[in-house]
Design a protein around this motif. Structure first.
Motif, mmCIF file in Angstrom:
data_model
loop_
_atom_site.group_PDB
_atom_site.id
_atom_site.type_symbol
_atom_site.label_atom_id
_atom_site.label_comp_id
_atom_site.label_asym_id
_atom_site.label_seq_id
_atom_site.Cartn_x
_atom_site.Cartn_y
_atom_site.Cartn_z
ATOM 1 N N MET A 224 -65.531 85.438 44.069
ATOM 2 C CA MET A 224 -66.805 85.212 44.752
ATOM 3 C C MET A 224 -67.073 83.726 44.938
ATOM 4 O O MET A 224 -67.529 83.291 45.997
ATOM 5 C CB MET A 224 -67.939 85.867 43.972
ATOM 6 C CG MET A 224 -69.321 85.673 44.591
ATOM 7 S SD MET A 224 -69.470 86.325 46.278
ATOM 8 C CE MET A 224 -69.792 88.057 45.933
ATOM 9 N N ARG A 225 -66.786 82.923 43.920
ATOM 10 C CA ARG A 225 -66.997 81.474 44.042
ATOM 11 C C ARG A 225 -66.136 80.891 45.173
ATOM 12 O O ARG A 225 -66.600 80.046 45.941
ATOM 13 C CB ARG A 225 -66.688 80.785 42.713
ATOM 14 C CG ARG A 225 -67.732 81.029 41.641
ATOM 15 C CD ARG A 225 -67.473 80.191 40.389
ATOM 16 N NE ARG A 225 -68.463 80.465 39.368
ATOM 17 C CZ ARG A 225 -69.673 79.916 39.329
ATOM 18 N NH1 ARG A 225 -70.036 79.048 40.270
ATOM 19 N NH2 ARG A 225 -70.528 80.219 38.364
ATOM 20 N N ALA A 226 -64.902 81.336 45.267
ATOM 21 C CA ALA A 226 -64.025 80.831 46.330
ATOM 22 C C ALA A 226 -64.549 81.241 47.702
ATOM 23 O O ALA A 226 -64.495 80.451 48.665
ATOM 24 C CB ALA A 226 -62.609 81.352 46.119
ATOM 25 N N ALA A 227 -65.066 82.461 47.804
ATOM 26 C CA ALA A 227 -65.584 82.922 49.094
ATOM 27 C C ALA A 227 -66.833 82.145 49.497
ATOM 28 O O ALA A 227 -67.018 81.803 50.674
ATOM 29 C CB ALA A 227 -65.905 84.418 49.012
ATOM 30 N N ILE A 228 -67.706 81.844 48.526
ATOM 31 C CA ILE A 228 -68.905 81.059 48.827
ATOM 32 C C ILE A 228 -68.523 79.636 49.225
ATOM 33 O O ILE A 228 -69.086 79.053 50.163
ATOM 34 C CB ILE A 228 -69.862 81.053 47.617
ATOM 35 C CG1 ILE A 228 -70.403 82.469 47.354
ATOM 36 C CG2 ILE A 228 -71.013 80.075 47.832
ATOM 37 C CD1 ILE A 228 -71.190 82.599 46.065
ATOM 38 N N ALA A 229 -67.550 79.075 48.510
ATOM 39 C CA ALA A 229 -67.119 77.699 48.808
ATOM 40 C C ALA A 229 -66.564 77.566 50.210
ATOM 41 O O ALA A 229 -66.587 76.468 50.798
ATOM 42 C CB ALA A 229 -66.081 77.251 47.778
ATOM 43 N N ALA A 230 -66.042 78.656 50.780
ATOM 44 C CA ALA A 230 -65.489 78.614 52.137
ATOM 45 C C ALA A 230 -66.573 78.601 53.213
ATOM 46 O O ALA A 230 -66.274 78.360 54.389
ATOM 47 C CB ALA A 230 -64.563 79.812 52.349
ATOM 48 N N LEU A 231 -67.831 78.849 52.828
ATOM 49 C CA LEU A 231 -68.930 78.809 53.785
ATOM 50 C C LEU A 231 -69.376 77.365 54.003
ATOM 51 O O LEU A 231 -69.276 76.533 53.094
ATOM 52 C CB LEU A 231 -70.121 79.622 53.263
ATOM 53 C CG LEU A 231 -69.922 81.100 52.970
ATOM 54 C CD1 LEU A 231 -71.178 81.677 52.345
ATOM 55 C CD2 LEU A 231 -69.561 81.865 54.234
ATOM 56 N N PRO A 232 -69.910 77.049 55.160
ATOM 57 C CA PRO A 232 -70.477 75.703 55.350
ATOM 58 C C PRO A 232 -71.751 75.539 54.513
ATOM 59 O O PRO A 232 -72.640 76.396 54.547
ATOM 60 C CB PRO A 232 -70.780 75.648 56.849
ATOM 61 C CG PRO A 232 -70.860 77.068 57.291
ATOM 62 C CD PRO A 232 -69.952 77.855 56.402
ATOM 63 N N ASP A 233 -71.806 74.479 53.722
ATOM 64 C CA ASP A 233 -73.013 74.213 52.945
ATOM 65 C C ASP A 233 -74.210 74.076 53.877
ATOM 66 O O ASP A 233 -74.103 73.577 55.009
ATOM 67 C CB ASP A 233 -72.862 72.922 52.141
ATOM 68 C CG ASP A 233 -72.018 73.105 50.883
ATOM 69 O OD1 ASP A 233 -71.553 74.241 50.654
ATOM 70 O OD2 ASP A 233 -71.818 72.125 50.151
ATOM 71 N N GLY A 234 -75.358 74.500 53.390
ATOM 72 C CA GLY A 234 -76.560 74.362 54.209
ATOM 73 C C GLY A 234 -77.642 75.323 53.781
ATOM 74 O O GLY A 234 -77.464 76.115 52.843
ATOM 75 N N GLU A 235 -78.752 75.242 54.477
ATOM 76 C CA GLU A 235 -79.900 76.114 54.234
ATOM 77 C C GLU A 235 -80.140 76.936 55.494
ATOM 78 O O GLU A 235 -80.297 76.386 56.586
ATOM 79 C CB GLU A 235 -81.127 75.270 53.903
ATOM 80 C CG GLU A 235 -82.364 76.074 53.575
ATOM 81 C CD GLU A 235 -83.537 75.199 53.169
ATOM 82 O OE1 GLU A 235 -84.527 75.151 53.930
ATOM 83 O OE2 GLU A 235 -83.453 74.547 52.106
ATOM 84 N N TYR A 236 -80.160 78.246 55.349
ATOM 85 C CA TYR A 236 -80.249 79.148 56.492
ATOM 86 C C TYR A 236 -81.437 80.089 56.288
ATOM 87 O O TYR A 236 -81.600 80.656 55.210
ATOM 88 C CB TYR A 236 -78.949 79.941 56.646
ATOM 89 C CG TYR A 236 -77.714 79.056 56.639
ATOM 90 C CD1 TYR A 236 -77.389 78.309 57.759
ATOM 91 C CD2 TYR A 236 -76.919 78.943 55.497
ATOM 92 C CE1 TYR A 236 -76.278 77.478 57.764
ATOM 93 C CE2 TYR A 236 -75.805 78.119 55.489
ATOM 94 C CZ TYR A 236 -75.489 77.392 56.615
ATOM 95 O OH TYR A 236 -74.389 76.556 56.617
ATOM 96 N N ARG A 237 -82.228 80.285 57.330
ATOM 97 C CA ARG A 237 -83.453 81.057 57.217
ATOM 98 C C ARG A 237 -83.486 82.213 58.214
ATOM 99 O O ARG A 237 -82.829 82.180 59.257
ATOM 100 C CB ARG A 237 -84.680 80.163 57.441
ATOM 101 C CG ARG A 237 -84.872 79.098 56.361
ATOM 102 C CD ARG A 237 -86.069 78.219 56.669
ATOM 103 N NE ARG A 237 -86.269 77.196 55.638
ATOM 104 C CZ ARG A 237 -87.050 77.346 54.577
ATOM 105 N NH1 ARG A 237 -87.711 78.478 54.400
ATOM 106 N NH2 ARG A 237 -87.175 76.364 53.688
ATOM 107 N N ASN A 238 -84.288 83.211 57.868
ATOM 108 C CA ASN A 238 -84.504 84.344 58.767
ATOM 109 C C ASN A 238 -85.817 85.022 58.382
ATOM 110 O O ASN A 238 -86.320 84.848 57.260
ATOM 111 C CB ASN A 238 -83.347 85.343 58.674
ATOM 112 C CG ASN A 238 -83.435 86.443 59.718
ATOM 113 O OD1 ASN A 238 -83.967 86.236 60.811
ATOM 114 N ND2 ASN A 238 -82.926 87.618 59.392
#
Length: 544
Positions: A224-238
């Motif tokens: 899970m940590r590796a999968a999260i690390a592959a995402l672009p860092d940032g703040e996303y809202r909805n």
């Protein structure tokens, strides 16, 4: 002998055997269940846990709301019954919404696994009970005390002897035979799980599970940590808007990706409702983690390890984190939209992995009355809708995403109840247009073989608000609910129906993805030929 946790081949083999054991647990439960809501629709979960109550593996069969809340419920039950107090033959259970699955109809049953006289772990399951007394399923209760009987963590069996909790439960529900029948199916399924886990331990020469469990959880956490690390860092809202009861409600979400960690925060969400659509934090966590895993790491095993890098917060006493004794019976009609909220936020980060909004919350047809022999009956079943279009495919029709429950066959419904399904068909034009079309809702016409008025309880969402499309895709059509004569029915109320009345409903469709002008002409013609052309309704705020 201890597990050879430094040997990845051994860990993989033992892990697969453990998964097979818990799947057999679930299949035994299904095979012995009394009600179609469990047996046919699979509204259940099953899992195996270590001695600390951490979920190691889950059955493939089961719903995310049950599985991920069960993962938290077992630890809560063990706070009341620590392992040192548990004996062979004990069976523990609770339906406390704040400790388990969010409303009283769900029972979590926990069975200790003893191997050669030593406690090595637990098997557990959660199932939806057909009835729990009180007002029954619906939004009209003013607090949880009106909604039915609550069993705090208790023993159903102590050293193999049945306890009074079973008698108390039977005396407080309208349909004691199927309710206790399903409860004993859970006990039987758990026992099969215990037996299969013991066989696995014998096969690998193990005398305890905790070391193997720790290795499994650590591997899942790393994945899970590796999968999260592959995402672009940032703040996303909805933000997702739903019908609510007396006024619309809002789910606001902020997803923060920071290296190997992920935060989901629901600040800005509507306050608690006076009606039974409130959600407890256990259920909020359950469907939030599911939405994350669908997008971020669908291949990582779902267990206590994969939850570690994720933090989920909601303001105290908001709609998604209510305090006792708020009414929570219909918590699913809000909680099942949490994956939509999370996925919509992550659409800004990974647009190629997401789906548009869908009907999300299954419509539960809940009917009570007296049959032609003047015998009382209570029956409930699920009706699906449209799943949002994907980034490269049309959405699925007549399904229950994000839940994994199934619609019972018409033949089964009519054979075990006085309900008659006069019509069931895909609802043409309910899927939102787009490069990829949203999935379709379903049209139902339902009656009852009776000579007396019957009660129809409703807890339906998406009748006033439409599921939104993504990236230029159009919204799907909202649902509708009427009597056979066309008279509109309140989607969150209880209705007395005449014996000759029919219930006519259309479940919501789902949003499309992409500009409709870019849709393959061959797919457009195929929709026309099949009579399911996408709808182009009025303006609706786009997700992205």
């Amino acid at each position: 002998m201890r597990a050879r946790t430094d040997d990845p081949v051994f860990v993989e083999m033992a892990w697969n055997r453990l998964r097979a054991a818990v799947e057999q647990e679930a299949q035994a439960l299904l095979s012995t269940a009394f009600t179609t809501i469990v047996r046919e629709s699979a509204d259940l979960s099953a899992g195996v846990f270590d001695t600390r109550g951490r979920m190691l593996a889950q059955a493939v069969t089961g719903t995310p709301g049950h599985i991920n809340s069960m993962a938290l419920a077992v630890e809560n039950i063990l706070k009341v019954f620590p392992p040192s107090s548990i004996e062979p033959g004990d069976v523990l259970a609770t339906n406390d919404p704040w400790l388990a699955s969010g409303h009283l109809n769900d029972f979590t049953v926990v069975t200790p696994a003893f191997h050669r006289g030593r406690l090595v772990g637990f098997t557990a399951s959660t199932c939806h009970a057909l009835d729990i007394g009180g007002r029954g399923m619906g939004v009209d209760a003013m607090d949880c005390y009106e909604e039915g009987i609550l069993l705090p963590p208790c023993r159903l069996y102590a050293a193999g002897r049945p306890q009074q909790a079973l008698e108390i439960l039977a005396a407080n529900v309208r349909t004691p035979e199927p309710v206790l029948g399903d409860l004993h199916a859970q006990i039987a399924g758990n026992a099969v799980g215990v037996h299969r886990v013991g066989e696995m331990m014998d096969a690998f020469g193990l005398d305890e599970l905790d070391a193997l469990g720790a290795a499994i959880l650590d591997r899942s956490e790393r994945g899970m940590r590796a999968a999260i690390a592959a995402l672009p860092d940032g703040e996303y809202r909805n933000q997702v808007t739903l019908d609510g009861v007396d006024e619309p409600i809002v789910i606001s979400v902020r997803v923060v990706v920071d290296g190997e960690r992920l935060l989901v925060d629901y600040a800005g969400t509507s306050p608690p409702s006076k009606r039974g659509i409130n959600v407890v934090m256990n259920y909020t966590r359950a469907y939030t983690t599911y939405g994350i895993r669908c997008v971020v790491a669908p291949g990582v095993p779902n267990n206590a390890g994969s939850f570690r890098p994720v933090t989920i917060t909601a303001p105290d006493d908001c709609l998604l984190n209510v305090r006792r004794p708020a009414p929570v019976s219909a918590r699913h009609i809000v909680g099942l939209f949490l994956p939509d909220a999370v996925i919509g936020a992550l659409a800004h980060a990974v647009p190629d992995r997401v789906v548009a909004e869908g009907s999300s919350s299954p419509w539960i047809i809940d009917v009570r009355g007296r049959d032609l022999q003047d015998r009382p009956f209570a029956y409930a079943f699920f009706v699906g809708g449209g799943m949002g279009a994907r980034s490269n495919k049309d959405g699925l029709s007549a399904t229950h995403f994000p839940s994994t429950v199934r619609s019972a066959p018409v033949e089964v419904i009519e054979s075990v109840s006085p309900i008659v399904i006069h019509r069931r068909a895909l609802a043409a034009g309910t899927g939102g247009a787009g490069r990829y079309r949203g999935g379709l809702g379903v049209h139902y016409e339902i009656g009852v073989r009776t000579e007396r008025d019957y009660l129809f309880a409703t807890s339906f969402e998406r009748i006033r608000t439409a599921p939104r499309g993504l990236f230029g895709g159009q919204p799907g059509a909202p649902g509708s609910l009427t009597r056979g004569d066309g008279t509109a029915l309140d989607p969150k109320a209880k209705h007395w129906m005449a014996p000759t009345d029919r219930i006519v409903l259309r479940t919501p469709g789902s949003g499309g993805v992409g500009d409709p002008a870019l849709r393959d002409p061959a797919l457009v013609q195929a929709d026309i030929d099949a009579g399911v052309s996408a709808t182009l309704p009025g303006p609706c705020p786009p997700l992205v």
